[in-house]
Scaffold this motif. Structure first.
Motif, PDB file in Angstrom:
ATOM      1  N   GLU B  65      35.027  73.831  52.556  1.00  0.00           N
ATOM      2  CA  GLU B  65      35.737  74.984  52.014  1.00  0.00           C
ATOM      3  C   GLU B  65      35.144  75.438  50.694  1.00  0.00           C
ATOM      4  N   HIS B  66      34.202  74.693  50.192  1.00  0.00           N
ATOM      5  CA  HIS B  66      33.652  75.001  48.868  1.00  0.00           C
ATOM      6  C   HIS B  66      32.189  75.405  48.930  1.00  0.00           C
ATOM      7  N   SER B  67      31.737  75.715  50.123  1.00  0.00           N
ATOM      8  CA  SER B  67      30.370  76.228  50.337  1.00  0.00           C
ATOM      9  C   SER B  67      29.308  75.337  49.714  1.00  0.00           C
ATOM     10  N   LEU B  78      22.256  70.324  50.142  1.00  0.00           N
ATOM     11  CA  LEU B  78      23.578  70.007  49.605  1.00  0.00           C
ATOM     12  C   LEU B  78      23.649  70.516  48.173  1.00  0.00           C
ATOM     13  N   ASP B  79      24.654  71.343  47.920  1.00  0.00           N
ATOM     14  CA  ASP B  79      24.879  71.828  46.557  1.00  0.00           C
ATOM     15  C   ASP B  79      26.146  71.152  46.049  1.00  0.00           C
ATOM     16  N   ARG B  80      25.960  70.152  45.195  1.00  0.00           N
ATOM     17  CA  ARG B  80      27.095  69.331  44.782  1.00  0.00           C
ATOM     18  C   ARG B  80      27.960  69.983  43.717  1.00  0.00           C
ATOM     19  N   SER B  81      27.519  71.128  43.163  1.00  0.00           N
ATOM     20  CA  SER B  81      28.184  71.611  41.955  1.00  0.00           C
ATOM     21  C   SER B  81      29.680  71.874  42.175  1.00  0.00           C
ATOM     22  N   ARG B  82      30.055  72.282  43.372  1.00  0.00           N
ATOM     23  CA  ARG B  82      31.473  72.568  43.593  1.00  0.00           C
ATOM     24  C   ARG B  82      32.148  71.512  44.478  1.00  0.00           C
ATOM     25  N   CYS B  83      31.439  70.448  44.785  1.00  0.00           N
ATOM     26  CA  CYS B  83      31.967  69.450  45.730  1.00  0.00           C
ATOM     27  C   CYS B  83      33.183  68.725  45.166  1.00  0.00           C
ATOM     28  N   GLN B  84      34.236  68.649  45.982  1.00  0.00           N
ATOM     29  CA  GLN B  84      35.458  67.963  45.571  1.00  0.00           C
ATOM     30  C   GLN B  84      35.544  66.557  46.182  1.00  0.00           C
ATOM     31  N   ALA B  85      34.508  66.143  46.854  1.00  0.00           N
ATOM     32  CA  ALA B  85      34.509  64.847  47.535  1.00  0.00           C
ATOM     33  C   ALA B  85      35.717  64.700  48.457  1.00  0.00           C
ATOM     34  N   CYS B  86      36.013  65.751  49.194  1.00  0.00           N
ATOM     35  CA  CYS B  86      37.167  65.688  50.099  1.00  0.00           C
ATOM     36  C   CYS B  86      36.819  64.943  51.384  1.00  0.00           C
ATOM     37  N   GLY B  87      35.540  64.877  51.706  1.00  0.00           N
ATOM     38  CA  GLY B  87      35.115  64.077  52.846  1.00  0.00           C
ATOM     39  C   GLY B  87      35.143  64.788  54.189  1.00  0.00           C
ATOM     40  N   ARG B  88      35.550  66.052  54.221  1.00  0.00           N
ATOM     41  CA  ARG B  88      35.624  66.744  55.518  1.00  0.00           C
ATOM     42  C   ARG B  88      34.254  66.817  56.190  1.00  0.00           C
ATOM     43  N   LEU B 265      23.376  59.818  45.732  1.00  0.00           N
ATOM     44  CA  LEU B 265      24.578  60.283  45.054  1.00  0.00           C
ATOM     45  C   LEU B 265      24.288  61.495  44.182  1.00  0.00           C
ATOM     46  N   GLY B 266      23.043  61.936  44.215  1.00  0.00           N
ATOM     47  CA  GLY B 266      22.659  63.080  43.406  1.00  0.00           C
ATOM     48  C   GLY B 266      22.654  62.758  41.919  1.00  0.00           C
ATOM     49  N   LEU B 267      22.407  61.507  41.590  1.00  0.00           N
ATOM     50  CA  LEU B 267      22.409  61.100  40.181  1.00  0.00           C
ATOM     51  C   LEU B 267      20.984  60.846  39.707  1.00  0.00           C
TER      52      LEU B 267
END
Ligand code: SF4
Ligand code: SF4
Lengths: 741, 300
Positions: B65-67, B78-88, B265-267
């Motif tokens: 839902e966060h594109s 993968l664009d993590r900037s808006r990721c909420q880690a919802c897991g869907r 983890l994108g770290l």
């Protein structure tokens, strides 16, 4: 902690000299020897041509005798154990001519008629031997005793006269053959300038003279007799020897060993050297694709361990020699001195891959359950992968048949039709879309198993009938209880036990496929059955995401996940139920097993895509192990999964491969952990385990640069091979199989 | 009660005696540059992405839902900037390229899994090890889990950085059979520099543990350029000379395998291009510690 003090185990670590120069020399001579076993064909054919019209059993007896009279003798310098299958060099055309001349006369069971593996349904080939001879009796009564027994049976025989006459021809030929070696050793002794070697040759001659008719009077002579009998039993079967074992060496010869040591005639170091000479002979006489199973240790009649000094010395000899043969098995049980298991792991850790470990507390009951008497069940051999047979008393039919369980599921999913060829191979019970629940699907699978098994066992029976009509085994009959007493050939109801082993192939492939369908279709309807069926029929072309989901998101056997493991257990029990009570119509009784050999590859080639995400024609799972690479939670989870099933009824064999990284062997602490894991596995009812020490890097390097890794020995489905000699498919599979830590 | 964990790892061979099951707790008060479990630093779910396993199926694209999953010409990114880690997205990714790490489990659920390997603990002298992250960061959960293990007669070990108030540690004393106690440096300044916290409390807690008679194995992550020098080993020998009850020391040489975890983890990887420890240096350090009369194991 020690189970109890055992004198023999000190020999595992005592400071005995390593390989003697003699053994080194014999070893490299055996490895370098050139040529093939051509002589066998020409001699056998020569005799058959001269006996046309006589009864078959007499003809085969005479051919055997002719072979033993004419065969070249080989006595390499330094040898202490003599008797070798001679190799000669022939050009290809000549070799072909020799073989086909033999084939025309011998009319062996025709392999082309005898394979039913199109479309991967099952394999039912003609595989004789797979036993060990009753050399114990010859050690007790001598070949002379055997001849007397045959003669006295002949006197009272009402029928079976031909058979007994054939047997007598063979037994007397064996005596003369051993006599020929006595003469040769004497001749060589007379010409020998080195006094020590001269004495050895004289003793070899004396040993042969004696054991040609009498029981051996020393450990050395006993070992020599065991080897002769082994060699001769195999020579009766064919040119390419080595599909059988020599028997329970350590039990049979321990009294001789003790007596000789007490009387100062033998030292442990000399006994070790003699064993090593014997093992070298095995490698000189067997082809690379032969297998020579040797099971040591195990339970004795008193419930205590029967392991002894010779058990330790056999382990040590195998570890020192690092050769392909024998295929050593250690019979593990709770009261076994722990030093033996440790020594076995050290041998494995050195890259040797021997011994395989069998749980005697499962194997002995397994034999008992198949009708073997209490006494007979204590002497068994894995013949030749992991099938159990009572030594010296068994006519085992090994591939009766290899039954493709994954194919049975394929038929259940597709109206009884092959997904690859669309041919009707089984009854039409519906397809994946017509089953309303998991139980219906499962019942259809079982029906297909029942149908295919009926065909497979019948095919095995026809093969066995052919063997009976075309290839009596009068000499092997001499070495199998109770052929002489009954006056019946080995292939004709003479043997005390006549099991047929029906092997279920692809167990975990089926378990994982059923688990995936249950989870994704019957539990929640996430995947429509039409879609899955269509994807499988098209080998997942265009459905890669679906395939990935099946591979990565479905429950998999081997991870201590009851969802998949319960299906696995159910499959095992239902196979037992299906096999039980079947007979082959030729005197054999069917028993179940999961011994796979190479059938998971061969049968996989005829099997369509499966619901666990496996592509069409890919290998099936191996024996009772997890689908290749799918056991992802480490060794303990895998061991727990596999011990959820009861394998005591699987007398036909269970092969369980575990790959261990080299660091599990690197120090005391790690070895202790590995040992504990295996003990816990056995305590939980594990049948067998084959530990391979490998790293992926080494294997990949071996695959890419075979010339640098010719020494790498691996075991596949219970047999050993040089890794670089395996085909690429198996190499890939070995590399893919999950490595445990 | 629920515990944030990332994994329950069976057949663990390096986290205490015998065959063990290691429970990885989330949350840690330290920020060691070389941390090899970055997914355990903070409690809560994290999205892991293994690019090499992505088949480009696109199912994540519509699910998020966060594109966070744009499809580009070169495939899925993968664009993590808006990721909420919802897991869907992770729940549907067919290849396992996406995964959600970090979940809450009750101590009862955890002990059920741990207890499955009971026969292997009994045969090998193994048990359960609480690791992480820092188990003391969820001390109530740790205590509950340890109690359950103790009630079942399963040997318990806790691997800790020791950075906690003593009142959190004290109640565990009766529940822990073995402490695997990390010591990174004995110099407070250096310690602060590389772990983000001073070491006073860590050393004080260690000494109190020893005084209380706890069984302790020292664990020293050996990091090139950070604590592999003479200065630290001189201090360590001096300290060991005063603490006889430490019988065993584990040297855990730095390796670079954790690098791929950071990428997933994108770290950023804080230790940059550090090389593995030269084996000669490792052998020298080991020998030095053995001279203090301790059992020294490399790699635990
Ligand atoms: S975890 Fe949730 S928010 Fe993050 S990328 Fe996946 S779907 Fe989007
Ligand atoms: S769902 Fe997984 S495999 Fe598919 S595009 Fe997204 S990350 Fe790649």
């Amino acid at each position: 902690m020690r189970a109890y003090d055992h004198p023999g185990t000190s020999l595992l670590t005592d400071n005995l000299p390593g390989l003697s120069p003699r053994v080194e020399q014999l070893r490299s001579g055996a490895l370098d020897s050139e040529g093939e076993f051509h002589q066998w064909y020409s001699l056998w054919a020569e005799s058959l041509a001269a006996t046309e019209g006589e009864p078959l059993t007499i003809r085969r007896g005479k051919a055997f005798a002719h072979l033993l009279e004419q065969m070249d003798l080989v006595l390499p310098s330094g040898a202490l154990i003599v008797g070798r299958h001679p190799k000669t060099v022939l050009d290809e055309a000549e070799a072909d001519r020799t073989r086909s001349a033999w084939h025309d006369l011998a009319n062996p069971p025709d392999a082309s008629e005898l394979h039913y593996q199109e479309e991967g349904l099952f394999r039912a080939s003609v595989i004789l031997l797979h036993i060990a001879p009753n050399t114990r009796e010859i050690l007790e009564h001598g070949l002379g005793g055997l001849c007397r027994k045959i003669r006295s049976s002949l006197e009272t025989a009402e029928d079976g006269g031909d058979f007994l006459r054939g047997a007598l021809i063979c037994a007397e030929a064996a005596q003369r053959f051993i006599g020929r070696y006595a003469e040769l050793a004497e001749r060589e002794a007379a010409e020998e300038s080195h006094p020590q070697r001269e004495a050895e040759l004289r003793e070899i001659a004396e040993n042969c003279r004696r054991i040609a008719s009498d029981p051996p009077d020393s450990f050395w002579a006993g070992l020599q007799l065991v080897w002769f009998i082994y060699l001769l039993v195999n020579l009766e079967a064919g040119a390419s020897i080595g599909q059988s074992g020599p028997g329970c060496l350590d039990r049979w010869l321990i009294d001789h060993y003790h007596r000789d040591v007490e009387e100062g005639r033998l030292t442990p170091a000399r006994a070790l050297e003699l064993l090593e000479c014997l093992f070298v002979e095995m490698n000189a006489s067997l082809p690379r694709d032969g297998i020579l199973p040797l099971a040591i240790g195990g339970l004795g009649a008193d419930g205590e361990g029967a392991e002894n000094e010779l058990t330790s010395l056999c382990l040590r000899a195998v570890a020192e020699l690092r050769l392909l043969h024998p295929s050593l098995a250690l019979r593990v049980h709770r009261r076994m001195p722990p030093e033996l298991l440790r020594a076995a792991l050290l041998s494995i850790g050195s890259g040797n891959s021997y011994p395989a470990l069998f749980n005697d507390e499962v194997c002995v009951p397994s034999l008992r359950r198949s009708g073997v008497s209490e006494e007979d069940s204590l002497e068994w051999v894995h013949s030749i992968c992991t099938e159990l047979t009572a030594v010296g008393k068994t006519y085992a039919w090994i591939a009766a048949p290899y039954l493709n369980l994954a194919k049975c599921l394929e038929l259940a999913l597709n109206h009884g039709r092959c997904m690859l060829t669309d041919r009707q191979l089984g009854p039409d019970l519906g397809d994946l879309t017509t089953y309303s629940d998991f139980e219906e699907l499962y019942a259809a699978y079982l029906d297909q198993v029942s149908h295919v098994m009926g065909e497979g066992v019948a095919a095995a029976g026809r093969n066995k009938q052919q063997a009976k009509e075309r290839t009596p085994y009068p000499f092997l009959a001499c070495l199998t209880a109770d052929c002489i007493e009954r006056g019946r050939d080995y292939t004709d109801g003479g043997a005390r036990y006549q099991p047929d082993y029906v092997q279920g192939i692809g167990l975990s492939t089926v378990a994982d496929s059923l688990a995936a369908m249950r989870r994704f279709m019957f539990d929640g309807g996430e995947i429509p059955p039409e879609k899955l069926l269509a994807a499988m029929k098209s080998d997942f072309v265009g459905s890669e995401a679906l395939r990935q989901r099946l591979l990565n998101r479905a429950p998999k056997f081997g991870n201590d996940d009851d969802y998949a493991d319960e299906i696995y257990v159910r499959l095992v029990e239902d196979l037992y139920r299906e096999v039980n009570g079947r007979t082959d119509g030729v005197g054999g009784v069917c028993f179940p097993g999961f011994m796979t050999w190479e059938s998971h590859n061969l049968l996989g080639k005829g099997t369509g895509a499966s619901a666990d995400g496996r592509r069409a024609r890919a290998a099936l799972s191996d024996s009772v192990g997890a689908v290749q690479g799918m056991d992802r939670l480490g060794l303990t989870a895998l061991l727990r999964s596999v011990t959820k099933a009861d394998f005591v009824p699987s007398v036909g064999g269970v092969t369980f491969n575990v790959k261990a990284a080299p660091d599990l062997f690197q120090n005391e602490g790690m070895l202790g952990r590995l040992e504990a894991a295996l003990r816990a596995y056995f305590d939980a009812g594990g049948f067998q385990v084959q530990v391979n020490v490998l790293s992926r890097d080494v294997l990949a390097a071996a695959r890419d640069q075979p010339e640098l890794h010719r020494n790498l020995i691996v075991r596949v489905g219970g047999f050993s091979a040089y890794f670089v000699e395996l085909d690429r498919g198996i190499q890939q599979e070995i590399i893919a199989r999950t490595m445990h830590q | 009660m629920r515990i944030w964990i990332t994994d329950i790892q069976r057949f663990s061979l390096h986290d205490g005696p015998g065959i063990r099951t290691t429970v990885f707790f989330q949350g840690c008060p330290l920020r060691c540059l070389w941390c090899h479990n970055p997914e355990c630093l903070a409690a809560g779910p994290k999205l892991r992405y293994t690019e090499s396993r992505c088949m480009g199926c696109g199912s994540c694209v519509t699910l998020c839902e966060h594109s966070c999953h744009p499809m580009t010409e070169s495939g899925h990114v993968l664009d993590r900037s808006r990721c909420q880690a919802c897991g869907r997205c992770a729940a549907e990714c067919p290849t396992g390229a996406l995964g959600l790490i970090g979940e809450q489990r009750t101590p009862e659920e955890i002990i059920e899994i741990v207890a499955r390997d009971r026969p292997f603990y009994d045969a090998s002298g193994g048990g359960v090890t609480l690791s992480g992250g820092e188990p003391l960061a969820q001390v109530r959960g740790a205590r509950a889990l340890l109690r359950l293990a103790q009630a079942r007669g399963i040997h318990t070990a806790v691997e800790t950085c020791g950075y906690a108030e003593w009142r959190r540690i004290a109640p565990l004393l009766d529940l822990v059979d073995l402490w695997l106690y990390d010591v990174k440096h004995l110099d407070p300044g250096v310690h602060q520099e590389f772990t983000g916290v001073p070491n006073r409390r860590i050393i004080a807690n260690l000494e109190r543990l020893l005084a209380a008679g706890a069984a302790v194995i020292l664990r020293i992550p050996l990091i090139p350029g950070h604590n592999d020098g003479d200065d630290f080993f001189t201090l360590l020998s001096q300290w060991l000379a005063k603490h006889d009850s430490i019988g065993e020391v584990h040297l855990m040489p730095y390796n670079r395998l954790a690098r791929s975890k950071y990428a997933g983890l994108g770290l950023p990887y804080p230790l940059g291009d550090a090389e593995s420890l030269p084996s000669t240096l490792l052998a020298a350090r080991r020998a030095a510690l053995e001279r203090t009369g301790r059992i020294v194991r490399v790699g635990g």
